[in-house]
Design an enzyme around this catalytic site. Structure first.
Site, PDB file in Angstrom:
ATOM      1  N   SER A 528       5.551  -5.961   0.905  1.00 34.20           N
ATOM      2  CA  SER A 528       5.306  -6.480  -0.436  1.00 34.20           C
ATOM      3  C   SER A 528       3.973  -5.930  -0.941  1.00 34.20           C
ATOM      4  CB  SER A 528       5.337  -8.013  -0.411  1.00 34.20           C
ATOM      5  OG  SER A 528       5.473  -8.534  -1.704  1.00 34.20           O
ATOM      6  N   HIS A 641      14.003 -10.163  -0.402  1.00 34.05           N
ATOM      7  CA  HIS A 641      12.581  -9.980  -0.103  1.00 34.05           C
ATOM      8  C   HIS A 641      12.157 -10.728   1.163  1.00 34.05           C
ATOM      9  CE1 HIS A 641       8.852  -8.278  -1.577  1.00 34.05           C
ATOM     10  NE2 HIS A 641       8.223  -9.422  -1.459  1.00 34.05           N
TER      11      HIS A 641
END
Length: 667
Positions: A528, A641
């Site tokens: 990320s 994610h």
């Protein structure tokens, strides 16, 4: 002779996670959730276990494959919990002495959470509702719905990483009287109910939401919200809170006269610390209970063991004189006690641990779910919670194999000063068997967020790399939580600036302090925001000989329009939009510097990641391939994610194997 072995990626299949410690009102028994991997559907199963707090006898309590979220009735005679069957989650009840569980909710789209009414006669549950539906008939299997359907989009928040494309549903509250069992909808409208709570006398309910402005169909442009109160049937609705805040959690005081809230006043936008507030039950002015304590009042520690777990708090002490809350501070998540009258605030449980859930017993003892660098988490009883030196009683031993079979590496903490005066905290893990005078390869790990924190918790990925013979280094550069408001705000508008210098100076510091680090064999990885920084690093230095970027950002211009948070996150963190501030967004995009990259780069990305969509990985991969650089793209089907901490176990294992394999090949 040491018979212990190093940790492997497949050890994930043997790990048990414990959470949701829920003591009975009488305080003798405690129910908790035990979760493990399996080979079906999403790869996880969970059931409830019953623990006697006197004899410490621990036994299975429910037999479902996906049982979770337990809640005792006020008199302790029954336990409600959520059970998923056939793809739908509903509320079930079981007697406190065991027996057969029975289903009590039959909502079309299932139930996501529930609360007992104070009198124990009803449940308040949250379920999704079809916003445009004319009735609640289930038409999912109709002939028309079996045909391909177009997806009509009319809102800017058209998707989320967890939910995918918006399905036209809203989350609302339902009242279920246990005597009849028929659910009545309490809230309705073009908004989603967040956290909610009963008043202690049962005469009202309060909840957090973003109501749309008058004349608007949606509330997608607002990043603030409010607390509302109504009668249990939804009537007499009133707004309790002033403008300008983002509220996250709420709970009533035992006397019902005030509400404790976790909230941000957004004075530093998305980098604003979450603080503890008190609000009169009738609404009005907010009082910040930690205005003189520069600390994050929430759980903000990065790990790869848990995903989507709801941390505890705030909760009032049994006598109502104080409020207990998790706080994020210098690598630890601790429990702090805040005086309700605004008096002294203090820690009540020790540092260098990750407290992620807890409950206070009737006699003032605390049961807490606690992880540390050697354990993914167990339950502990703290008989003297105000004495941080007192030894707790360990109630569960969920992962004995981690100490009986595996040689774990112990991180060493270090502190140093950055070139512009920030005090930075980091850790280094050595592999077993380091020989004096022999240099070893070292991997720099970078956390996501960026407003999160590394710290004193179990990291499967780090232990695997240490078992492969690597030293692992990790730290909290500026922008991370745990070190005060100015520290967390220090990276906004400066991605790739001071944060990059912090990381490079940390490597320089470690090279000067630890003579076992081989500066010719350095690796770097992160996910990320950590993936963004990995991409940035390889475009600005060739000191790293191998890199792995995970679920990363490479191009802020496209990220603005494709991420589920892109339009407001980019404006807040970088300081512009894609049409007025094109040069600024490109300047902070790693893709702009891809012509400098010579480091072998492995790119890992989930195909269903809507936070950092896979086109970010594809752009970077194609640019590197076109330049004939050493790179590889690994795509994980169905993964969003949360792959590294909550994805399918098989894909989590393969991800770890790819990371270790790339470093083995190039370092």
């Amino acid at each position: 002779m040491n018979s212990l072995r190093g940790m492997t990626s497949e050890d994930l299949f043997q790990i048990t996670w414990v959470n949701d410690p829920t003591p009975s009102p009488q305080g003798r028994q405690l129910v908790y959730v035990s979760r493990k991997t399996n080979d079906v559907r999403d790869g996880y199963s969970s059931h409830l276990r019953l623990l006697d707090l006197v004899s410490h006898q621990d036994r299975p309590f429910t037999s479902g494959e996906k049982d979770h979220s337990p809640a005792w009735s006020p008199d302790g005679s029954q336990l409600a919990f959520l059970r998923e069957q056939d793809g739908k989650t509903q509320v079930w009840l079981i007697a406190s002495d065991g027996g057969e569980a029975r289903i009590v909710s039959h909502l079309k789209h299932g139930v996501s959470s529930m609360l007992w009414s104070p009198d124990g006669q009803a449940l308040l549950v949250k379920s999704s509702v079809d916003e445009q539906a004319e009735d609640d008939k289930d038409t999912e299997d109709s002939a028309e719905n079996k045909l391909p359907q177009e997806h009509i989009v009319d809102r800017i928040r058209m998707k989320s990483d967890q939910g995918g494309l918006w399905n036209g549903r809203r989350n609302h509250l339902f009242y279920i009287p246990l005597e009849r069992g028929e659910a009545t909808q309490v809230t309705s409208g073009h908004y989603d109910v967040g956290e909610y709570a009963w008043s202690p006398d049962g005469t009202s309910i309060a909840w957090i939401t973003q109501m749309p402005e008058e004349g608007e169909d949606h509330n997608d442009y607002s990043l603030t919200n409010h607390v509302y109160r109504a009668k249990p049937d939804g009537t007499a609705l009133e707004q309790l809170t002033p403008e300008g805040y983002s509220f996250y959690r709420l709970t009533y005081a035992p006397d019902g006269q005030s509400i404790a809230l976790l909230a941000s006043d957004r004075s530093y936008h998305n980098a604003t610390l979450i603080k503890l507030y008190s609000l009169p039950h009738t609404g009005g002015e907010l009082e910040c209970l930690n205005s003189d304590w520069d600390v994050q009042c929430s759980h903000s520690l990065v790990g790869d063991m848990r995903s989507h777990l709801t941390p505890t708090g705030p909760i009032f002490s049994r006598d109502g004189s104080s409020i207990l809350c998790l706080v994020t501070i210098e690598g630890s998540v601790r429990i702090a006690k805040f005086a309700r009258d605004g008096g002294e605030s203090r820690y009540i449980l020790p540092a260098e641990k990750e407290f992620y859930q807890f409950a206070e017993l009737a006699d003032g003892q605390i049961v807490a779910a606690v992880a540390d660098v050697w354990s993914p988490g167990d339950l502990f009883l703290y008989p003297q919670p105000d004495d941080i030196e007192a030894q707790p009683v360990q109630l569960t031993h969920s992962n004995p194999q981690l100490t009986e079979q595996i040689q774990l590496s112990s991180p060493e903490t270090f502190w140093f000063d950055s070139s512009d005066g920030l005090r930075l905290q980091g850790w280094i893990m050595k592999p077993q068997g380091v020989v004096d005078g022999v240099k070893i390869p070292t991997i720099l790990e970078i956390h996501g967020g960026p407003h999160m924190m590394y710290g004193f918790t179990f990291m499967h990925e780090f232990q695997i790399l240490a078992a492969q013979g690597y030293a692992v280094m990790y730290l909290n550069p500026r922008g991370g939580l745990g070190y005060g408001q100015q520290f967390v705000n220090a990276c906004r508008g400066d991605y790739g600036g001071g944060d990059y210098r912090d990381l490079m100076e940390a490597v320089d510091y470690a090279l000067g302090q630890y003579d076992f680090i081989d500066e010719t064999r350095l690796g770097v990885t992160g996910g990320s925001y950590g993936g963004f920084m990995t991409n940035w690093i390889v475009g600005h230095t060739d000191r790293f000989k191998a890199a792995v970027t995970q679920r990363s950002i490479s191009n802020w211009l496209s990220f603005y329009g494709v991420s589920d948070i892109g339009y407001f996150f980019t404006e807040d963190q970088i300081g512009g939009n894609a049409w007025d501030d094109t040069e600024k967004l490109w300047k902070h995009s790693p893709l702009a510097y891809v012509g400098n990259v010579t480091t072998p780069l492995l790119i890992l990305h989930g195909e269903q990641d809507l936070r950092c969509p896979i086109e970010q990985a594809e752009q970077l991969y194609i640019a590197l391939k076109r330049r004939r650089q050493t790179t590889r793209l690994i795509r994980f089907p169905g993964a969003n994610h949360e792959l590294s901490r909550g994805g399918h176990p098989h894909l989590r294992v393969r991800r770890l194997e790819h990371i270790a394999g790339w470093f083995n090949e190039h370092l």
